[in-house]
Motif scaffolding. Sequence first.
Motif, PDB file in Angstrom:
ATOM      1  N   HIS A  17      34.025  23.214   9.842  1.00  0.00           N
ATOM      2  CA  HIS A  17      34.294  22.425  11.043  1.00  0.00           C
ATOM      3  C   HIS A  17      35.524  21.556  10.819  1.00  0.00           C
ATOM      4  O   HIS A  17      35.571  20.764   9.874  1.00  0.00           O
ATOM      5  N   ILE A  18      36.517  21.707  11.668  1.00  0.00           N
ATOM      6  CA  ILE A  18      37.690  20.825  11.686  1.00  0.00           C
ATOM      7  C   ILE A  18      37.791  20.293  13.110  1.00  0.00           C
ATOM      8  O   ILE A  18      38.140  21.027  14.033  1.00  0.00           O
ATOM      9  N   GLY A  19      37.432  19.043  13.306  1.00  0.00           N
ATOM     10  CA  GLY A  19      37.285  18.502  14.642  1.00  0.00           C
ATOM     11  C   GLY A  19      38.595  18.076  15.281  1.00  0.00           C
ATOM     12  O   GLY A  19      39.583  17.785  14.603  1.00  0.00           O
ATOM     13  N   PRO A 116      41.022  28.707  18.246  1.00  0.00           N
ATOM     14  CA  PRO A 116      40.827  27.867  17.062  1.00  0.00           C
ATOM     15  C   PRO A 116      41.791  28.262  15.953  1.00  0.00           C
ATOM     16  O   PRO A 116      42.259  29.407  15.903  1.00  0.00           O
ATOM     17  N   TYR A 117      42.113  27.336  15.080  1.00  0.00           N
ATOM     18  CA  TYR A 117      42.988  27.616  13.949  1.00  0.00           C
ATOM     19  C   TYR A 117      42.698  26.595  12.853  1.00  0.00           C
ATOM     20  O   TYR A 117      42.066  25.558  13.085  1.00  0.00           O
ATOM     21  N   VAL A 118      43.145  26.886  11.652  1.00  0.00           N
ATOM     22  CA  VAL A 118      43.013  25.958  10.528  1.00  0.00           C
ATOM     23  C   VAL A 118      44.336  25.218  10.376  1.00  0.00           C
ATOM     24  O   VAL A 118      45.359  25.830  10.047  1.00  0.00           O
ATOM     25  N   GLU A 236      30.927  22.441  16.343  1.00  0.00           N
ATOM     26  CA  GLU A 236      31.475  23.772  16.568  1.00  0.00           C
ATOM     27  C   GLU A 236      32.121  24.201  15.260  1.00  0.00           C
ATOM     28  O   GLU A 236      33.002  23.501  14.741  1.00  0.00           O
ATOM     29  N   CYS A 237      31.703  25.337  14.710  1.00  0.00           N
ATOM     30  CA  CYS A 237      32.159  25.751  13.371  1.00  0.00           C
ATOM     31  C   CYS A 237      32.643  27.193  13.369  1.00  0.00           C
ATOM     32  O   CYS A 237      32.183  28.020  14.171  1.00  0.00           O
ATOM     33  N   LEU A 238      33.541  27.490  12.428  1.00  0.00           N
ATOM     34  CA  LEU A 238      33.898  28.876  12.163  1.00  0.00           C
ATOM     35  C   LEU A 238      32.732  29.530  11.452  1.00  0.00           C
ATOM     36  O   LEU A 238      32.176  28.983  10.497  1.00  0.00           O
ATOM     37  N   ARG A 239      32.357  30.719  11.897  1.00  0.00           N
ATOM     38  CA  ARG A 239      31.228  31.435  11.307  1.00  0.00           C
ATOM     39  C   ARG A 239      31.614  32.038   9.961  1.00  0.00           C
ATOM     40  O   ARG A 239      32.814  32.239   9.673  1.00  0.00           O
TER      41      ARG A 239
END
Length: 485
Positions: A17-19, A116-118, A236-239
């Motif tokens: 998770h990166i909010g 979404p992205y990192v 909300e998280c990346l699976r």
Amino acid sequence: MGTRRYRIDLTTKGLVHIGNGRSLGKKDYFLQQGKIAVLDAKAFVSRLDEKRLEDYCRFLETDSRSGLDDFLDKHDLRGVAEKAVAYRLDAALKGRNGRGRYLEVGEFVKDAYGCPYVPGSSFKGMLRTVLLSALIEEGPEAFLQGYPQNGGWRRDKDAAAGIERQAFRGGDPRAVSDIMRFVSVSDSDPLDAGDLVFAGKYDKFSKGDAAEHKRRRGGRSANAGVGGNDLNIYRECLRPGTVATLHVGIDERIDERLPFPLDEDGLASLFQRFDARYRKCFLDAFEFEESPGGGAGGSGGADDGMCRYVVKSGPFEGKRCRNHAIAGTGYCNMHQDEAAAPSGALSKHGGLTCYLGGGVDFDSKTVLNALFACDAERLRETAHILYAQFPTKIDDRFSGGRHRALWNKVEGEGFPPKQMTAKFRGGAVSKAKDDHRHWMDEDLGVSPHTMKLGKVGDELLPMGKCSLCIVAEPLQGGFEGGAVR
């Protein structure tokens, strides 16, 4: 002096998770055929006439218990909403009665197109912690000299800044920048919104924690199978199995300021050393078996036997190849060329472990494991730091003096409790204490004494855990992945 360039392939092994600082609430999403559909408000509004637009604005402004599903059904707008969906998630969250429920969910960071992205800044922050930990480990005595320990273990808010100044700025208080200016990290390539899941927060008890407080409240002890706490916090998280690619540039001038070169081998060593300390000082105190293949409906990690190739463009951009990998390469027969770096050299370092983003364990974000070689000192210091943030609070006027006994016990351990005002519901006391039990950490042998996990359905997954692969790239201008941090 040149610039070393590396491609970093991150594969989520748990939940990341990166909010972005915002939350999704009951007026932001609805349920569609067993899936969570997040509304694209702009597209939805553009399809409404004046009367329905007024109804929608009134719905948003009211402090009603009704959610978006109720509004859509009441005004016969479900068909319109289904044409204005930003993205969908695989499964709806359900309450204890099996029915769908609305939750406040921390939103994952996304780009201007809703993907979404990192962020490169998140990876660079993690790298900064890993590097700082390695520098401290080279000579912890020098860093401990300026660390406040005046008998009562008083915490100095400038202690962390002093340690970073010594490590990254040569101890010069006048320096306006540090050695991390020699490191640049791109944002990852855009990911697919389908890579996201809603995950609840779960705190797992350590091996030595009998969870007596649970037993007193009518629950079962940790050893009897409870194991931890479900918390009403959702993200909300990346699976698991999501692959994000970033690009790192390291100016070779950084080597002049470090006791080791920050090349491909040096980077790999940083992560290996940090992970070894993290396991020894924290993870080994917990019993947790990770799901094989990634879990939570993911496509598995970098070592799950599947091809690691991610489509770079076209209608399937961001999707991972579904073929099985050829043993030892990580790629299928069609994508064997991807197993080699652009220079023609195979990646020397794959399968490294790192912890990225929010909601991860305290030990994965700090350098105390490297700073204190003595386990007893490290435990005591960590416990006091955590207790300062989350002290035991008690209103001892209630519960027949039981809370006064707790007050005396906590105080006897050297942790001063704080007064609180009891909360009431329906004329009865609903809460007269708030005890995170950090005063017990030394006796339990680990601090903190809970492990941070994410919960998707009934499955528990580690927060922030990623598999990391480092691939050397040829020297050339610019970055390929996105914005540079």
